[in-house]
Scaffold this active site. Structure first.
Site, PDB file in Angstrom:
ATOM      1  N   ASP A  53      40.740  42.982  43.913  1.00  0.00           N
ATOM      2  CA  ASP A  53      40.512  43.638  45.191  1.00  0.00           C
ATOM      3  C   ASP A  53      40.910  45.092  45.012  1.00  0.00           C
ATOM      4  O   ASP A  53      41.943  45.390  44.404  1.00  0.00           O
ATOM      5  CB  ASP A  53      41.322  42.970  46.308  1.00  0.00           C
ATOM      6  CG  ASP A  53      40.650  43.168  47.659  1.00  0.00           C
ATOM      7  OD1 ASP A  53      39.430  42.953  47.753  1.00  0.00           O
ATOM      8  OD2 ASP A  53      41.325  43.572  48.625  1.00  0.00           O
ATOM      9  N   ASP A  86      32.091  56.224  43.889  1.00  0.00           N
ATOM     10  CA  ASP A  86      32.072  56.961  42.621  1.00  0.00           C
ATOM     11  C   ASP A  86      31.488  58.375  42.725  1.00  0.00           C
ATOM     12  O   ASP A  86      32.033  59.293  42.120  1.00  0.00           O
ATOM     13  CB  ASP A  86      31.297  56.168  41.549  1.00  0.00           C
ATOM     14  CG  ASP A  86      32.162  55.088  40.908  1.00  0.00           C
ATOM     15  OD1 ASP A  86      33.378  55.072  41.169  1.00  0.00           O
ATOM     16  OD2 ASP A  86      31.623  54.265  40.142  1.00  0.00           O
ATOM     17  N   HIS A 131      41.077  52.618  37.730  1.00  0.00           N
ATOM     18  CA  HIS A 131      41.963  51.628  38.333  1.00  0.00           C
ATOM     19  C   HIS A 131      41.677  50.224  37.799  1.00  0.00           C
ATOM     20  O   HIS A 131      42.545  49.549  37.281  1.00  0.00           O
ATOM     21  CB  HIS A 131      41.765  51.679  39.848  1.00  0.00           C
ATOM     22  CG  HIS A 131      40.313  51.793  40.249  1.00  0.00           C
ATOM     23  ND1 HIS A 131      39.542  52.865  39.900  1.00  0.00           N
ATOM     24  CD2 HIS A 131      39.477  50.950  40.896  1.00  0.00           C
ATOM     25  CE1 HIS A 131      38.318  52.685  40.330  1.00  0.00           C
ATOM     26  NE2 HIS A 131      38.243  51.522  40.939  1.00  0.00           N
TER      27      HIS A 131
HETATM   28  P1  IMP Z   1      36.302  45.456  45.969  1.00  0.00           P
HETATM   29  O1  IMP Z   1      37.542  44.895  46.524  1.00  0.00           O
HETATM   30  O2  IMP Z   1      36.383  45.627  44.492  1.00  0.00           O
HETATM   31  O3  IMP Z   1      35.061  44.761  46.421  1.00  0.00           O
HETATM   32  O4  IMP Z   1      36.190  46.934  46.472  1.00  0.00           O
HETATM   33  C1  IMP Z   1      36.088  47.264  47.822  1.00  0.00           C
HETATM   34  C2  IMP Z   1      35.306  48.528  47.960  1.00  0.00           C
HETATM   35  O5  IMP Z   1      35.985  49.591  47.272  1.00  0.00           O
HETATM   36  C3  IMP Z   1      33.917  48.484  47.332  1.00  0.00           C
HETATM   37  O6  IMP Z   1      32.968  48.007  48.232  1.00  0.00           O
HETATM   38  C4  IMP Z   1      33.661  49.931  47.016  1.00  0.00           C
HETATM   39  O7  IMP Z   1      33.230  50.606  48.167  1.00  0.00           O
HETATM   40  C5  IMP Z   1      35.042  50.424  46.646  1.00  0.00           C
HETATM   41  N1  IMP Z   1      35.240  50.386  45.179  1.00  0.00           N
HETATM   42  C6  IMP Z   1      35.809  49.408  44.447  1.00  0.00           C
HETATM   43  N2  IMP Z   1      35.829  49.731  43.144  1.00  0.00           N
HETATM   44  C7  IMP Z   1      35.235  50.946  43.048  1.00  0.00           C
HETATM   45  C8  IMP Z   1      34.947  51.815  41.947  1.00  0.00           C
HETATM   46  O8  IMP Z   1      35.217  51.551  40.771  1.00  0.00           O
HETATM   47  N3  IMP Z   1      34.343  52.972  42.262  1.00  0.00           N
HETATM   48  C9  IMP Z   1      34.023  53.319  43.542  1.00  0.00           C
HETATM   49  N4  IMP Z   1      34.243  52.547  44.581  1.00  0.00           N
HETATM   50  C10 IMP Z   1      34.858  51.358  44.347  1.00  0.00           C
END
Ligand code: IMP
Length: 189
Positions: free
Chosen positions: A68, A151, A176
Site C-alpha cells: 500500500d 509519476d 519507495h
Molecule cells: P497503491 O496503494 O499502491 O495502490 O497506491 C495508491 C495510489 O498511490 C495509486 O493509485 C497511485 O495514484 C499512487 N502511487 C502508488 N505508487 C506510485 C508510484 O510509484 N508512482 C506514482 N504514484 C504512485
C-alpha cells in the site's frame, strides 16, 4: 519459490519482477483466480497492506505479499496519503488525481513530498512488514509519459527528471516501492 503479489497492476508486477530476479515466481491476483476487489478500509498504509494480504491468504491459501502506497505532501499536511488512489473520488483516475493535486498546490512554493510504501508479507504462519520512502517535490506541470499514478509530477530528490521520465530500472533503484521490495527480497533470501 512461488508467491502471490496481491495486485493486478501490471506495471507494479513488472517492477517487482525486475527487482526480484529469478529466485521467485511472482503470480498476480488474476493468476490465482482472484478477480474481486480486495478490501482496504483502513486509515493507515500498514492496516490496508495487511488487510489485503490477509484476504488473499484466507481465501486462496497462498503465501503472498500486498503493498500500500501513499503520497504525502508537506504543504497539504500529509494528504493525499492513504487516500492517494482515490484522491479525486471514484472511479479512480490518475489524471483527475494529478489535476486536483496541482489545483490544491496552486500558488504554494514549498512543494516537498514523499512516497511511502508498506509491504505486508504473510509467509507460512508469520507476518512481516517492510517500508520504503522516496523524497522529492511536486512540479507545477506534468512531464514524462512513463510510470503511473503521480509519476509525471513527482521529481525525486537529487534528480532533474520526474519519475515518469526515468526508465523502470532507474525508478526501481530509488523508488519507495523499490526500496521496500529490496528489504523484502533481503528478508526472503
Ligand atoms: P497503491 O496503494 O499502491 O495502490 O497506491 C495508491 C495510489 O498511490 C495509486 O493509485 C497511485 O495514484 C499512487 N502511487 C502508488 N505508487 C506510485 C508510484 O510509484 N508512482 C506514482 N504514484 C504512485
Amino acid at each position: 519459490m512461488k508467491i502471490c503479489f496481491a495486485t493486478n497492476n501490471k506495471k507494479k508486477i513488472e517492477e517487482v519482477k525486475a527487482a526480484l530476479g529469478d529466485s521467485f515466481i511472482i503470480v498476480s491476483l488474476e493468476e490465482i483466480g482472484c478477480h474481486e476487489e480486495l478490501p482496504e478500509t483502513g486509515d493507515t498504509l500498514d492496516h490496508n497492506a495487511f488487510q489485503k494480504a490477509r484476504y488473499v491468504k484466507d481465501n486462496y491459501g497462498v503465501d503472498c505479499f500486498a503493498d500500500d502506497t501513499g503520497l504525502e505532501v508537506d504543504a497539504l499536511n500529509g494528504a493525499p496519503g492513504v487516500y492517494s488512489g482515490r484522491y479525486a473520488g471514484e472511479p479512480r483516475s490518475d489524471e483527475r488525481n494529478i489535476d486536483l493535486l496541482l489545483k490544491n498546490l496552486n500558488g504554494v512554493s514549498v512543494r516537498s513530498a514523499k512516497f511511502k510504501t508498506v509491504i505486508a508479507l504473510l509467509l507460512n504462519d508469520e507476518e512481516h512488514s517492510f517500508e520504503g520512502i522516496a523524497k522529492g517535490e511536486i512540479l507545477k506541470e506534468k512531464t514524462g509519459t512513463g510510470g503511473f499514478g503521480y509519476d509525471p509530477v513527482f521529481k525525486p530528490e537529487g534528480f532533474d527528471k520526474t519519475f515518469a521520465e526515468l526508465s523502470m530500472e532507474e525508478k526501481n533503484e530509488i523508488s519507495h516501492r523499490g526500496k521496500a521490495v529490496k528489504s523484502l527480497v533481503q528478508f526472503l533470501k
